[in-house]
Design an enzyme around this catalytic site. Structure first.
Site, PDB file in Angstrom:
ATOM      1  N   ASP A  92      -2.013   2.972   7.968  1.00 59.49           N
ATOM      2  CA  ASP A  92      -0.759   3.520   8.483  1.00 59.49           C
ATOM      3  C   ASP A  92      -0.762   3.693  10.004  1.00 59.49           C
ATOM      4  OD1 ASP A  92       0.817   3.653   6.207  1.00 59.49           O
ATOM      5  OD2 ASP A  92       0.069   5.623   5.612  1.00 59.49           O
ATOM      6  N   ASP A 157       3.035  -0.054   1.277  1.00 59.46           N
ATOM      7  CA  ASP A 157       3.400   0.639   2.519  1.00 59.46           C
ATOM      8  C   ASP A 157       2.881  -0.089   3.759  1.00 59.46           C
ATOM      9  OD1 ASP A 157       2.759   2.079   0.151  1.00 59.46           O
ATOM     10  OD2 ASP A 157       2.988   3.995   1.165  1.00 59.46           O
TER      11      ASP A 157
HETATM   12  N1  GLY Z   1       2.967   5.800   3.052  1.00 55.75           N
HETATM   13  C1  GLY Z   1       2.977   6.786   2.026  1.00 55.75           C
HETATM   14  C2  GLY Z   1       4.316   7.099   1.524  1.00 55.75           C
HETATM   15  O1  GLY Z   1       5.257   6.371   1.703  1.00 55.75           O
HETATM   16  O2  GLY Z   1       4.442   8.137   0.909  1.00 55.75           O
END
Ligand code: GLY
Length: 375
Positions: A92, A157
């Site tokens: 992320d 994600d």
């Molecule tokens: N990236 C984690 C979520 O979307 O909750």
């Protein structure tokens, strides 16, 4: 549809967030308690800690008010603790550094911000597993008993974080970052997208051979379900991969997932946590609506038919539903978008989440032409 609400949303965002920013100095917010932002400064590696910075940069870009820039730079500096913590770094990184140091560099050319963003990209590239051509999601190095358990895990994600790698190649003229991003996107096409255009959340590979082993339900309601935020990350992530690579297959993929999403939008325009959640369950996730709307607006632009496009129309429907039913415009409370949900099986549902506000603002800025494009 009358468009006056778009200008109204823009003005209300500016008015409300000026007050929010003034009283939230030094915070790294995730959600609100009794209307007031919490502060994750002591848990600085949480994946959402760049979104308030992104909001501040979007506001700075639109207004040039110094307050926003100063607060955003303070938050960016706090994130250095994560840059020095291998366990805190994960897939992320785009969320955290494109929206903070990346925005700072785009807006001012600041060299330190450039170095932070590039370091984050180098770290993310180091998560690539050439056996399965995927970017590893979570860590497990801090727990001796669990070490290796997540070595073969990739999640949908990550598609939204690939622009950090494209950015790094564009800046350095080193194609490796781009190649890693594109290989990961190709793997997602192969293993994460179902026949009907829906996507899985978690994919598990053998980290030594690269063989795809199985999918997991993740933050949706069950294995085989359709977690709406995951669908939204995929829509926006694939159109962004298209914008950086011009590979038609990524745009086609974004359209396919968006078509599935659009076919499942309820009459109300508000979005459930999972498109396959049990009939009696009314939990919503407004973040999915805002993220999907951003992606659909980019598809409409890329496909060249603008406001006539079904993707533009769907995005406007989602955003109008948020504006009309799910926005708290009170000057006394800190967050705007209501009824956001982190995960179906969590104890709490339908609260405010910082990235719900970020993507709603980004989408409204796209409609009014004020966006600082950060992806
Ligand atoms: N990236 C984690 C979520 O979307 O909750």
């Amino acid at each position: 549809m009358d468009k006056a609400w778009i200008g109204d949303a823009q003005n209300r965002i500016r008015e409300k967030l000026h007050k929010t920013a003034e009283r939230s100095a030094h915070k790294v917010p995730y959600t609100t308690r009794n209307g007031v932002f919490d502060d994750w400064t002591d848990n600085i590696s949480w994946w959402t800690n760049g979104f308030w910075g992104g909001i501040l940069w979007q506001l700075y870009h639109a207004t040039k008010e110094k307050l926003y820039r100063e607060l955003a730079v303070e938050l960016e500096e706090k994130l250095d603790r994560t840059l020095m913590d291998p366990e805190g770094m994960d897939h992320d990184s785009g969320f955290r550094w494109l929206l903070t140091s990346g925005a700072h560099f785009r807006e001012t050319g600041n060299e330190e911000a450039y170095r932070r963003t590039l370091l984050a990209a180098c770290n993310m590239a180091g998560r690539f597993n050439p056996a399965g051509n995927f970017i590893r999601a979570w860590n497990d190095w801090g727990n001796k008993e669990a070490r290796g358990e997540n070595a073969g895990i990739a999640i949908i994600d990550c598609m939204m974080n690939l622009p950090l790698l494209y950015w790094a190649s564009e800046q350095t003229k080193d194609p490796r970052f781009y190649q890693i991003a594109a290989r990961h996107a190709d793997t997602v096409i192969r293993h994460f997208i179902r026949e009907d255009g829906s996507v899985i959340h978690i994919g598990e590979f053998d980290p030594y051979t690269g063989e795809f082993l199985r999918s997991h339900g993740g933050q949706g309601c069950a294995h085989g379900s359709s977690w709406t935020r995951g669908q939204a990350w995929a829509i926006y992530g694939f159109v962004l991969s298209y914008l950086h690579t011009k590979r038609e297959k990524y745009l086609e993929c974004a359209e396919r997932i968006a078509d599935y999403f659009i076919a499942n939008i309820p009459e109300s325009g508000t979005i459930p946590v999972d498109f396959r959640q049990p009939a009696g369950c009314v939990w919503e996730d407004s973040t999915a609506a805002a993220i999907a709307a951003c992606g659909m607006l980019e598809i409409a632009k890329a496909a060249g038919n603008g406001e006539e496009s079904c993707y533009y129309q769907a995005a406007r429907k989602l955003l109008f539903a948020l504006y009309d039913k799910r926005c708290d415009w009170s000057p006394e409370t800190d967050a705007i978008v209501q009824k956001c949900t982190a995960a179906y099986h969590d104890r709490e549902h339908e609260f405010t989440i910082i990235y719900g506000d970020y993507f709603f603002i980004e989408a409204i800025w796209k409609l009014t032409g004020q966006e600082l494009f950060l992806w």
